[in-house]
Motif scaffolding. Structure first.
Motif, PDB file in Angstrom:
ATOM      1  N   ARG A 313     -17.384 -20.557 -48.331  1.00 52.34           N
ATOM      2  CA  ARG A 313     -17.011 -19.425 -49.171  1.00 52.34           C
ATOM      3  C   ARG A 313     -17.989 -18.577 -49.431  1.00 52.34           C
ATOM      4  O   ARG A 313     -18.500 -17.495 -49.399  1.00 52.34           O
ATOM      5  CB  ARG A 313     -16.141 -19.636 -50.495  1.00 52.34           C
ATOM      6  N   ILE A 314     -19.136 -19.146 -49.980  1.00 53.45           N
ATOM      7  CA  ILE A 314     -20.529 -18.606 -50.519  1.00 53.45           C
ATOM      8  C   ILE A 314     -21.438 -17.965 -49.295  1.00 53.45           C
ATOM      9  O   ILE A 314     -21.830 -16.813 -49.066  1.00 53.45           O
ATOM     10  CB  ILE A 314     -21.279 -19.518 -51.087  1.00 53.45           C
ATOM     11  N   TYR A 315     -21.309 -19.028 -48.169  1.00 52.04           N
ATOM     12  CA  TYR A 315     -21.996 -18.386 -46.881  1.00 52.04           C
ATOM     13  C   TYR A 315     -21.268 -16.989 -46.407  1.00 52.04           C
ATOM     14  O   TYR A 315     -22.013 -16.093 -46.371  1.00 52.04           O
ATOM     15  CB  TYR A 315     -21.724 -19.750 -45.886  1.00 52.04           C
ATOM     16  N   SER A 316     -19.983 -17.031 -46.432  1.00 58.08           N
ATOM     17  CA  SER A 316     -19.402 -15.820 -45.696  1.00 58.08           C
ATOM     18  C   SER A 316     -19.488 -14.668 -46.754  1.00 58.08           C
ATOM     19  O   SER A 316     -19.547 -13.517 -46.301  1.00 58.08           O
ATOM     20  CB  SER A 316     -17.915 -15.850 -45.208  1.00 58.08           C
ATOM     21  N   GLN A 317     -19.557 -15.023 -48.240  1.00 54.24           N
ATOM     22  CA  GLN A 317     -19.603 -13.760 -49.129  1.00 54.24           C
ATOM     23  C   GLN A 317     -21.171 -13.145 -49.027  1.00 54.24           C
ATOM     24  O   GLN A 317     -21.044 -12.191 -48.877  1.00 54.24           O
ATOM     25  CB  GLN A 317     -19.588 -14.267 -50.365  1.00 54.24           C
ATOM     26  N   LEU A 318     -22.278 -14.122 -48.749  1.00 53.12           N
ATOM     27  CA  LEU A 318     -23.488 -13.653 -48.726  1.00 53.12           C
ATOM     28  C   LEU A 318     -23.583 -12.785 -47.196  1.00 53.12           C
ATOM     29  O   LEU A 318     -24.086 -11.447 -47.309  1.00 53.12           O
ATOM     30  CB  LEU A 318     -24.517 -14.784 -48.839  1.00 53.12           C
ATOM     31  N   LEU A 319     -23.065 -13.419 -46.364  1.00 49.38           N
ATOM     32  CA  LEU A 319     -23.022 -12.785 -44.918  1.00 49.38           C
ATOM     33  C   LEU A 319     -22.546 -11.342 -45.007  1.00 49.38           C
ATOM     34  O   LEU A 319     -23.072 -10.134 -44.595  1.00 49.38           O
ATOM     35  CB  LEU A 319     -22.667 -13.612 -43.825  1.00 49.38           C
ATOM     36  N   SER A 320     -21.526 -11.370 -45.464  1.00 45.72           N
ATOM     37  CA  SER A 320     -20.695  -9.964 -45.421  1.00 45.72           C
ATOM     38  C   SER A 320     -20.949  -8.869 -46.513  1.00 45.72           C
ATOM     39  O   SER A 320     -21.161  -7.850 -46.202  1.00 45.72           O
ATOM     40  CB  SER A 320     -19.266 -10.257 -45.650  1.00 45.72           C
ATOM     41  N   THR A 321     -21.604  -9.341 -47.520  1.00 43.54           N
ATOM     42  CA  THR A 321     -22.385  -8.634 -48.556  1.00 43.54           C
ATOM     43  C   THR A 321     -23.564  -7.893 -47.950  1.00 43.54           C
ATOM     44  O   THR A 321     -23.498  -6.594 -48.004  1.00 43.54           O
ATOM     45  CB  THR A 321     -22.770  -9.390 -50.024  1.00 43.54           C
ATOM     46  N   LEU A 322     -24.227  -8.509 -47.436  1.00 45.79           N
ATOM     47  CA  LEU A 322     -25.490  -7.985 -46.654  1.00 45.79           C
ATOM     48  C   LEU A 322     -25.053  -7.089 -45.393  1.00 45.79           C
ATOM     49  O   LEU A 322     -25.615  -5.910 -45.496  1.00 45.79           O
ATOM     50  CB  LEU A 322     -26.295  -9.174 -46.196  1.00 45.79           C
ATOM     51  N   ARG A 323     -24.289  -7.493 -44.719  1.00 47.35           N
ATOM     52  CA  ARG A 323     -23.785  -6.822 -43.520  1.00 47.35           C
ATOM     53  C   ARG A 323     -23.214  -5.520 -43.945  1.00 47.35           C
ATOM     54  O   ARG A 323     -23.669  -4.503 -43.412  1.00 47.35           O
ATOM     55  CB  ARG A 323     -22.773  -7.623 -42.655  1.00 47.35           C
ATOM     56  N   THR A 324     -22.177  -5.337 -44.711  1.00 48.52           N
ATOM     57  CA  THR A 324     -21.710  -4.352 -45.251  1.00 48.52           C
ATOM     58  C   THR A 324     -22.688  -3.364 -45.759  1.00 48.52           C
ATOM     59  O   THR A 324     -22.656  -1.986 -45.577  1.00 48.52           O
ATOM     60  CB  THR A 324     -20.606  -4.672 -46.507  1.00 48.52           C
ATOM     61  N   LYS A 325     -23.685  -3.895 -46.492  1.00 43.93           N
ATOM     62  CA  LYS A 325     -24.856  -2.823 -47.255  1.00 43.93           C
ATOM     63  C   LYS A 325     -25.656  -2.521 -46.130  1.00 43.93           C
ATOM     64  O   LYS A 325     -25.782  -1.042 -46.077  1.00 43.93           O
ATOM     65  CB  LYS A 325     -25.698  -3.964 -48.249  1.00 43.93           C
ATOM     66  N   PHE A 326     -25.831  -3.435 -45.036  1.00 41.97           N
ATOM     67  CA  PHE A 326     -26.657  -2.631 -43.927  1.00 41.97           C
ATOM     68  C   PHE A 326     -26.037  -1.476 -43.401  1.00 41.97           C
ATOM     69  O   PHE A 326     -26.594  -0.477 -42.739  1.00 41.97           O
ATOM     70  CB  PHE A 326     -27.420  -3.910 -43.051  1.00 41.97           C
ATOM     71  N   LEU A 327     -24.873  -1.782 -43.031  1.00 43.60           N
ATOM     72  CA  LEU A 327     -24.066  -0.965 -42.122  1.00 43.60           C
ATOM     73  C   LEU A 327     -24.060   0.381 -43.094  1.00 43.60           C
ATOM     74  O   LEU A 327     -23.863   1.572 -42.327  1.00 43.60           O
ATOM     75  CB  LEU A 327     -22.490  -1.351 -41.784  1.00 43.60           C
TER      76      LEU A 327
END
Ligand code: ADP
Ligand code: MG
Length: 619
Positions: A313-327
């Protein structure tokens, strides 16, 4: 048959010390953690000789009562845990109660401490496990712990200690890991009385990060934040233009404690996928907050690794937080701005030309050495079409040295017909192989589409490669100054420069202390003869200071080459003559990875013809 017997307490402590105290930096870590746990708002760390002679940590925390002092150094004695249940809800940095006991066993340790309301302090000393009486002493409220002659009674460990400079690198890293997430605490670090870090308390986390990791990184920080139920992620990820050749600049703090977690590092790498060259790693400082019950911190002797209840859960939260931000962030605009505010500071055109000229002259000598000798030689001697006469010199040597140019590469601007592969004179005009737009991009036809090249990024990359190969051939040439030049630096940077004196010397930069924060430069890399010495020194020190760790000479060299290439390359905004455009394109193949500049951003974008056809609804 050997008989079984109980180990003495001293031996037990030594064994525990083996796990917890690996090197001086481990002592610094444990003692700083204790200071933070004691609620200190100021923590001063001083070490001498890389920490093997002396480590002193002074804090203004709540102190230890005189009668508790013997307990503090007893093994398995702690004020931070009471019941087994507490073990699964640890809120302090320490909890095992074995650090002081371990350190005391393998050093000469003294503790002076005074609680806030006590009229005076008390002192206790332990030498190799032998505990002294508690005696009164005068001291300010708080605790001062001094550790001398670490490993004096464990010669094997002592033998494994590295050079003071290397140990200091580990100490700075330990210091960083504690100071980074706690901007509200004033931390200082001194080595042999030189101030290396002075981090005044601040309410601004980016300010603390900048003080430690350097201004360049601070300027590239992108804030990220997300909350998923109980789990909160907040912090900063650096713009992909700032990246490193290893993952040491990825700091993750879990409830204020620095941790290493492979899965989170992987998530970071994934988030930057496509934005970094292979072998480059993103920079990030992230704080994870979650209820203490959701994580087990008692799985590693130095508490560096933890076990999450739900790591997926923490893995996907971190990944999506960064991805969303970059997008949602326009990373490109940022790249452009950084282009214009050229960090090298070579704004003055004439000055920039001079620098270019020098780098070109310097590197020129070696080009023949690594150019494939075969066809290249013959052709360039006889009939290089770009040369207007026997002498290559007149062709704007100040930008792109014509003598570097190899005969046109078949693969490059492979032009079909319209664009000739050499210069063609049409009614007196020279048609370049690409069109320069906005004085910053070159648009050219490629074999199966269109290529848009960032002129600064490409040139920087070419120069970088040329310089790197030049340096691989031998040590960096240095030029002695007739009169050594004094350079004033910020205290921490001056100290760092002196710490890395030897490393700098291998790069041709010889320095000596000159009193205060002034450094005397007696020689510098010959290739940089026109760049201000202080500028070079600062440009190098910034990344060197980052993280406080001792960079290896590869990192340093890399940084130096980046600095030079960036200074010498044509800038966005520079008009290029057709010859210069051609020359630039012709040299593309000299670059191993022409798609990225040394900072990792792309040098060219390619649109395939098919893509264009689709856009124009032809197919
Ligand atoms: P732990 O931190 O795991 O409890 P330590 O051996 O590091 O174990 O420290 C033992 C005890 O000594 C701590 O629990 C704390 O009560 C006390 N102590 C150590 N350092 C300090 C300090 N700087 N200020 C106040 N108390 C301290
Ligand atoms: Mg502790």
């Amino acid at each position: 048959m050997p008989s079984i017997h109980k180990l003495s307490q001293s031996l037990i402590n030594k064994i525990a010390a083996g796990e917890v105290i690996e090197r001086p930096a481990s002592v610094v870590k444990e003692l700083m953690e204790n200071a933070v746990d004691a609620g200190a708002t100021r923590v001063d760390v001083s070490v001498t000789a890389g920490g093997s002679d002396m480590i002193r940590i002074v804090d203004n925390g709540y102190g230890i009562e005189p009668e508790q002092l013997p307990l503090a150094i007893a093994s398995h004695a702690t004020s931070k845990l009471n019941t087994a249940d507490d073990l699964f809800s640890v809120g302090t940095l320490g909890f095992r109660g074995e650090a002081l006991a371990s350190i005391a066993e393998i050093s000469r340790l003294s503790i002076r401490s005074r609680t806030a309301d006590a009229p005076g302090g008390a002192e206790i000393e332990v030498v190799g496990g032998e505990v002294s009486e508690v005696t009164p002493c005068g001291c300010p409220p708080g605790t001062a712990i001094e550790v001398r002659n670490l490993f004096y009674n464990t010669p094997v460990r002592r033998k494994f200690l590295k050079k003071p400079q290397t140990e200091l690198g580990h100490i700075s890293e330990a210091f960083t890991r504690i100071a980074l997430p706690l901007p509200s605490v004033h931390f200082t670090l001194r080595h042999n009385d030189r101030l290396i870090f002075d981090l005044p308390a601040t309410t601004s986390w980016p300010e603390r990060i900048g003080k430690i990791l350097g201004k360049q990184i601070a300027a590239a920080l992108i804030p990220v934040e997300s909350e998923d139920g109980d789990i909160r992620i907040a912090g900063y990820a650096a713009h992909p233009g700032q990246n490193r050749s290893n993952n040491r600049m990825q700091y993750v703090f879990l409830n204020g404690r620095h941790i290493r977690d492979r899965s989170l590092q992987h998530a970071l790498g994934e988030a930057y996928r496509g934005m970094l060259m292979t072998g480059r790693y993103p920079i990030a400082v992230l704080a994870l907050e979650m209820p203490v019950e959701m994580v087990d911190v008692n799985v590693h002797p130095t508490k560096l690794e933890v076990r999450f209840q739900d790591s997926g859960r923490i893995y996907s939260q971190l990944l999506s937080t960064l991805r969303t931000k970059f997008l949602s962030s326009d990373l490109t605009t940022q790249v452009e701005t950084s282009d214009e505010s050229d960090p090298s500071g070579a704004h003055d055109d004439q000055e920039a030309d001079r620098i270019r000229q020098q780098v070109v002259d310097w590197a020129k000598g070696e080009v023949d050495a690594w150019r494939p000798a075969s066809e290249g030689e013959a052709e360039s001697e006889s009939s290089t079409p770009f040369r207007s006469g026997p002498s290559p010199a007149p062709l704007s040597l100040n930008r792109l040295d014509r003598s570097w140019v190899e005969p046109a590469d078949e693969e490059l601007p492979s032009t079909g017909e319209p664009v000739p592969s050499g210069p063609s004179a049409v009614g007196g005009y020279r048609i370049a192989k690409a069109l320069q737009i906005h004085n910053r991009y070159l648009v050219s036809e490629s074999r199966d589409g269109v290529m848009i090249i960032d002129q600064h990024a490409l040139h920087e990359r070419i120069l970088y490669e040329q310089l790197r190969r030049r340096i691989e051939e031998g040590p960096v040439e240095s030029q002695s100054l007739l009169v050594p030049e004094p350079v004033d630096l910020p205290t921490a940077e001056a100290a760092a420069a002196m710490e890395h004196q030897e490393l700098l010397a291998t790069l041709g930069l010889r320095i000596e202390p000159f009193g205060g924060d002034t450094i005397l430069v007696s020689s510098y890399p010959a290739m940089l003869s026109s760049v201000s010495v202080s500028e070079v020194l600062r440009g190098l020190l910034e990344p060197l200071m980052a993280g406080g760790k001792a960079p290896d000479s590869r990192d340093m060299l890399d940084e130096l080459l980046n600095t030079i290439a960036c200074k010498a390359a044509v800038k966005a905004g520079d008009y290029l003559t057709p010859d210069e455009i051609d020359s630039l394109l012709d040299q593309r193949h000299l670059v191993d990875d022409p798609h990225h500049c040394p900072h990792g951003r792309p040098t060219a974008l390619v649109f395939s013809r098919e893509e264009l056809d689709k856009k124009f609804k032809r197919i």
